[in-house]
Motif scaffolding. Structure first.
Motif, PDB file in Angstrom:
ATOM      1  N   MET A  17      12.545  -0.376 -12.067  1.00  0.00           N
ATOM      2  CA  MET A  17      13.299  -0.931 -10.949  1.00  0.00           C
ATOM      3  C   MET A  17      13.190  -2.454 -10.967  1.00  0.00           C
ATOM      4  SD  MET A  17      13.233   0.326  -7.046  1.00  0.00           S
ATOM      5  CE  MET A  17      11.555  -0.130  -6.737  1.00  0.00           C
ATOM      6  N   ARG A  18      14.319  -3.130 -11.052  1.00  0.00           N
ATOM      7  CA  ARG A  18      14.355  -4.599 -11.067  1.00  0.00           C
ATOM      8  C   ARG A  18      15.101  -5.081  -9.836  1.00  0.00           C
ATOM      9  NH1 ARG A  18      13.705  -6.316 -16.492  1.00  0.00           N
ATOM     10  NH2 ARG A  18      11.746  -5.338 -17.086  1.00  0.00           N
ATOM     11  N   LEU A  19      14.542  -6.102  -9.179  1.00  0.00           N
ATOM     12  CA  LEU A  19      15.169  -6.638  -7.972  1.00  0.00           C
ATOM     13  C   LEU A  19      15.694  -8.031  -8.256  1.00  0.00           C
ATOM     14  CD1 LEU A  19      12.348  -4.977  -6.857  1.00  0.00           C
ATOM     15  CD2 LEU A  19      13.708  -5.264  -4.823  1.00  0.00           C
ATOM     16  N   TYR A  20      16.912  -8.298  -7.818  1.00  0.00           N
ATOM     17  CA  TYR A  20      17.540  -9.598  -8.029  1.00  0.00           C
ATOM     18  C   TYR A  20      18.003 -10.153  -6.684  1.00  0.00           C
ATOM     19  CZ  TYR A  20      17.809  -8.139 -12.856  1.00  0.00           C
ATOM     20  OH  TYR A  20      17.508  -7.700 -14.110  1.00  0.00           O
ATOM     21  N   LYS A  21      18.037 -11.501  -6.649  1.00  0.00           N
ATOM     22  CA  LYS A  21      18.533 -12.198  -5.457  1.00  0.00           C
ATOM     23  C   LYS A  21      19.884 -12.779  -5.838  1.00  0.00           C
ATOM     24  CE  LYS A  21      16.714 -15.980  -2.642  1.00  0.00           C
ATOM     25  NZ  LYS A  21      15.579 -16.917  -2.586  1.00  0.00           N
ATOM     26  N   THR A  22      20.938 -12.291  -5.234  1.00  0.00           N
ATOM     27  CA  THR A  22      22.272 -12.778  -5.597  1.00  0.00           C
ATOM     28  C   THR A  22      22.951 -13.370  -4.377  1.00  0.00           C
ATOM     29  OG1 THR A  22      23.155 -10.599  -5.170  1.00  0.00           O
ATOM     30  CG2 THR A  22      22.681 -11.140  -7.456  1.00  0.00           C
ATOM     31  N   GLU A  23      23.791 -14.371  -4.610  1.00  0.00           N
ATOM     32  CA  GLU A  23      24.477 -15.026  -3.512  1.00  0.00           C
ATOM     33  C   GLU A  23      25.755 -14.267  -3.180  1.00  0.00           C
ATOM     34  OE1 GLU A  23      25.110 -19.101  -4.219  1.00  0.00           O
ATOM     35  OE2 GLU A  23      25.518 -19.548  -2.115  1.00  0.00           O
ATOM     36  N   THR A  24      26.009 -14.134  -1.894  1.00  0.00           N
ATOM     37  CA  THR A  24      27.238 -13.480  -1.478  1.00  0.00           C
ATOM     38  C   THR A  24      28.341 -14.520  -1.320  1.00  0.00           C
ATOM     39  OG1 THR A  24      26.515 -13.705   0.787  1.00  0.00           O
ATOM     40  CG2 THR A  24      26.100 -11.618  -0.275  1.00  0.00           C
ATOM     41  N   VAL A  81      19.800  -8.774  -1.719  1.00  0.00           N
ATOM     42  CA  VAL A  81      18.912  -8.148  -2.709  1.00  0.00           C
ATOM     43  C   VAL A  81      19.695  -7.078  -3.449  1.00  0.00           C
ATOM     44  CG1 VAL A  81      16.793  -6.852  -3.053  1.00  0.00           C
ATOM     45  CG2 VAL A  81      16.887  -8.583  -1.290  1.00  0.00           C
ATOM     46  N   VAL A  82      19.745  -7.210  -4.777  1.00  0.00           N
ATOM     47  CA  VAL A  82      20.424  -6.210  -5.605  1.00  0.00           C
ATOM     48  C   VAL A  82      19.368  -5.533  -6.470  1.00  0.00           C
ATOM     49  CG1 VAL A  82      22.099  -5.855  -7.437  1.00  0.00           C
ATOM     50  CG2 VAL A  82      22.607  -7.425  -5.615  1.00  0.00           C
ATOM     51  N   ILE A  83      19.360  -4.207  -6.460  1.00  0.00           N
ATOM     52  CA  ILE A  83      18.359  -3.450  -7.211  1.00  0.00           C
ATOM     53  C   ILE A  83      19.047  -2.738  -8.357  1.00  0.00           C
ATOM     54  CG2 ILE A  83      16.592  -1.679  -7.053  1.00  0.00           C
ATOM     55  CD1 ILE A  83      16.542  -2.296  -4.023  1.00  0.00           C
ATOM     56  N   LYS A  84      18.492  -2.905  -9.563  1.00  0.00           N
ATOM     57  CA  LYS A  84      19.096  -2.269 -10.735  1.00  0.00           C
ATOM     58  C   LYS A  84      18.050  -1.442 -11.464  1.00  0.00           C
ATOM     59  CE  LYS A  84      22.666  -5.673 -11.579  1.00  0.00           C
ATOM     60  NZ  LYS A  84      23.076  -6.810 -12.396  1.00  0.00           N
ATOM     61  N   ASN A  85      18.523  -0.401 -12.112  1.00  0.00           N
ATOM     62  CA  ASN A  85      17.670   0.447 -12.927  1.00  0.00           C
ATOM     63  C   ASN A  85      17.827   0.012 -14.379  1.00  0.00           C
ATOM     64  OD1 ASN A  85      16.288   2.454 -14.179  1.00  0.00           O
ATOM     65  ND2 ASN A  85      17.610   4.114 -13.487  1.00  0.00           N
ATOM     66  N   THR A 133      12.859   8.526  -4.112  1.00  0.00           N
ATOM     67  CA  THR A 133      13.584   7.398  -4.716  1.00  0.00           C
ATOM     68  C   THR A 133      14.082   6.438  -3.634  1.00  0.00           C
ATOM     69  OG1 THR A 133      14.325   8.960  -6.364  1.00  0.00           O
ATOM     70  CG2 THR A 133      15.410   6.838  -6.341  1.00  0.00           C
ATOM     71  N   VAL A 134      14.672   7.007  -2.569  1.00  0.00           N
ATOM     72  CA  VAL A 134      15.218   6.171  -1.501  1.00  0.00           C
ATOM     73  C   VAL A 134      14.095   5.386  -0.811  1.00  0.00           C
ATOM     74  CG1 VAL A 134      16.361   6.244   0.735  1.00  0.00           C
ATOM     75  CG2 VAL A 134      17.243   7.584  -1.122  1.00  0.00           C
ATOM     76  N   ALA A 135      12.967   6.047  -0.566  1.00  0.00           N
ATOM     77  CA  ALA A 135      11.846   5.380   0.092  1.00  0.00           C
ATOM     78  C   ALA A 135      11.316   4.240  -0.766  1.00  0.00           C
ATOM     79  CB  ALA A 135      10.741   6.396   0.371  1.00  0.00           C
ATOM     80  N   GLU A 136      11.239   4.470  -2.064  1.00  0.00           N
ATOM     81  CA  GLU A 136      10.727   3.426  -2.958  1.00  0.00           C
ATOM     82  C   GLU A 136      11.669   2.222  -2.983  1.00  0.00           C
ATOM     83  OE1 GLU A 136       9.783   4.905  -6.784  1.00  0.00           O
ATOM     84  OE2 GLU A 136       8.910   3.000  -7.439  1.00  0.00           O
ATOM     85  N   ILE A 137      12.975   2.485  -3.031  1.00  0.00           N
ATOM     86  CA  ILE A 137      13.958   1.397  -3.026  1.00  0.00           C
ATOM     87  C   ILE A 137      13.871   0.615  -1.717  1.00  0.00           C
ATOM     88  CG2 ILE A 137      16.439   0.975  -2.847  1.00  0.00           C
ATOM     89  CD1 ILE A 137      16.798   3.222  -4.899  1.00  0.00           C
ATOM     90  N   HIS A 138      13.777   1.347  -0.612  1.00  0.00           N
ATOM     91  CA  HIS A 138      13.712   0.722   0.715  1.00  0.00           C
ATOM     92  C   HIS A 138      12.487  -0.184   0.822  1.00  0.00           C
ATOM     93  CE1 HIS A 138      14.093   0.857   5.179  1.00  0.00           C
ATOM     94  NE2 HIS A 138      12.783   0.744   5.132  1.00  0.00           N
ATOM     95  N   MET A 139      11.333   0.326   0.376  1.00  0.00           N
ATOM     96  CA  MET A 139      10.096  -0.444   0.526  1.00  0.00           C
ATOM     97  C   MET A 139      10.073  -1.624  -0.435  1.00  0.00           C
ATOM     98  SD  MET A 139       7.804   2.869   1.092  1.00  0.00           S
ATOM     99  CE  MET A 139       6.179   2.289   1.414  1.00  0.00           C
ATOM    100  N   TYR A 189       0.826  -1.203   0.000  1.00  0.00           N
ATOM    101  CA  TYR A 189       0.000   0.000   0.000  1.00  0.00           C
ATOM    102  C   TYR A 189       0.866   1.261   0.000  1.00  0.00           C
ATOM    103  CZ  TYR A 189      -3.654   3.259   1.204  1.00  0.00           C
ATOM    104  OH  TYR A 189      -4.516   4.314   1.181  1.00  0.00           O
ATOM    105  N   GLY A 190       1.968   1.213   0.773  1.00  0.00           N
ATOM    106  CA  GLY A 190       2.881   2.359   0.789  1.00  0.00           C
ATOM    107  C   GLY A 190       3.504   2.610  -0.569  1.00  0.00           C
ATOM    108  N   LEU A 191       3.895   1.526  -1.233  1.00  0.00           N
ATOM    109  CA  LEU A 191       4.473   1.667  -2.581  1.00  0.00           C
ATOM    110  C   LEU A 191       3.466   2.241  -3.551  1.00  0.00           C
ATOM    111  CD1 LEU A 191       6.634  -1.470  -3.335  1.00  0.00           C
ATOM    112  CD2 LEU A 191       7.336   0.883  -3.452  1.00  0.00           C
ATOM    113  N   LYS A 192       2.212   1.775  -3.429  1.00  0.00           N
ATOM    114  CA  LYS A 192       1.147   2.285  -4.309  1.00  0.00           C
ATOM    115  C   LYS A 192       0.953   3.789  -4.089  1.00  0.00           C
ATOM    116  CE  LYS A 192      -3.666   2.097  -4.678  1.00  0.00           C
ATOM    117  NZ  LYS A 192      -4.718   1.963  -3.686  1.00  0.00           N
ATOM    118  N   LEU A 193       0.941   4.178  -2.809  1.00  0.00           N
ATOM    119  CA  LEU A 193       0.781   5.607  -2.488  1.00  0.00           C
ATOM    120  C   LEU A 193       1.938   6.430  -3.040  1.00  0.00           C
ATOM    121  CD1 LEU A 193      -0.404   5.928   1.188  1.00  0.00           C
ATOM    122  CD2 LEU A 193      -1.442   6.925  -0.804  1.00  0.00           C
TER     123      LEU A 193
END
Lengths: 66, 149
Positions: free
Chosen positions: B123-130, B114-118, B74-80, B39-43
């Motif tokens: 905004m695309r989110l990826y799951k990468t192994e450390t 979680v790695v986020i790329k533009n 931008t930061v809030a959207e990435i965080h959420m 809901y926060g992201l939608k807002l």
């Protein structure tokens, strides 16, 4: 508030208004005197205090400044 | 920035009117849930699409505030989005994340990041192994010693 005016000493030469590099001091046309419009953007360069011919301007360093 | 729109909002007001009450403080606080984050992201996206084009900046001071607000959005959207993507709770001490709908750690997220790329403005989110993190062994030290004169 970082910059304060002593309006009794001010001779309205507009030096502070002209010289402020961050443009935080605005001129009140109704009262015909300067006032601080954006106090949070003051960079504490002290130009207004140094250049004021009547020493009506005083800049205080806030306690939270590091 | 300063465009002619039918109903203008001073840029210094948008933070206090929309962003601060609705986005971060309410829907992405310490304890998060999936529904709240969605809901926060939608807002937030609503604010960006509907209200952001109406913001005006009369002088450089307002323009600076507007730029700050855009970065905060931008930061809030990435965080959420990242909190929504990671479906587990992580204890305090690593990277703290408390999700009430996933209250425990999960083995599929073990050593995952979680790695986020533009990508093309999306905004695309990826799951990468450390990589495995371990203290250096005696062999590592001796290998360095051999290289050095």
């Amino acid at each position: 508030m970082t910059a304060t005016f002593d309006y009794e000493k001010c001779n309205k030469c507009k030096q502070c208004y002209k010289l402020c590099p961050m443009d935080i001091i605005a001129w009140d046309e109704g009262e015909d005197r300067p006032y601080v419009k954006y106090p949070d953007e003051c960079q504490l360069c002290f130009i207004c205090q140094v250049e004021c011919p009547t020493k009506a301007m005083k800049v205080k360093i806030p306690l939270a400044f590091w | 920035m300063a465009t002619i729109v039918r109903k203008m909002i001073p840029s210094r007001d948008i933070f206090f009117i929309f962003l601060k009450p609705c986005a971060r403080a309410k829907y992405a606080y310490i304890s998060k849930t999936g529904g709240m984050l969605k809901y926060g992201l939608k807002l937030l996206r609503e604010i960006r699409e509907e209200w952001w084009p109406k913001v005006k900046a009369e002088n450089p001071h307002d323009l600076m505030r507007a730029a700050e607000v855009r970065n905060i959005m931008t930061v809030a959207e990435i965080h959420m989005a990242a909190s929504l993507f990671r479906t587990e709770s992580v204890p305090y001490g690593r990277h703290f994340l408390h999700r009430l709908d996933y209250p425990t750690q999960h083995p599929t997220w073990y050593r995952q990041r979680v790695v986020i790329k533009n990508e093309d403005g999306e905004m695309r989110l990826y799951k990468t192994e450390t990589v495995e993190q371990r203290p250096p062994t005696r062999e590592d030290y001796e290998a360095v010693k051999e290289i050095k004169p």
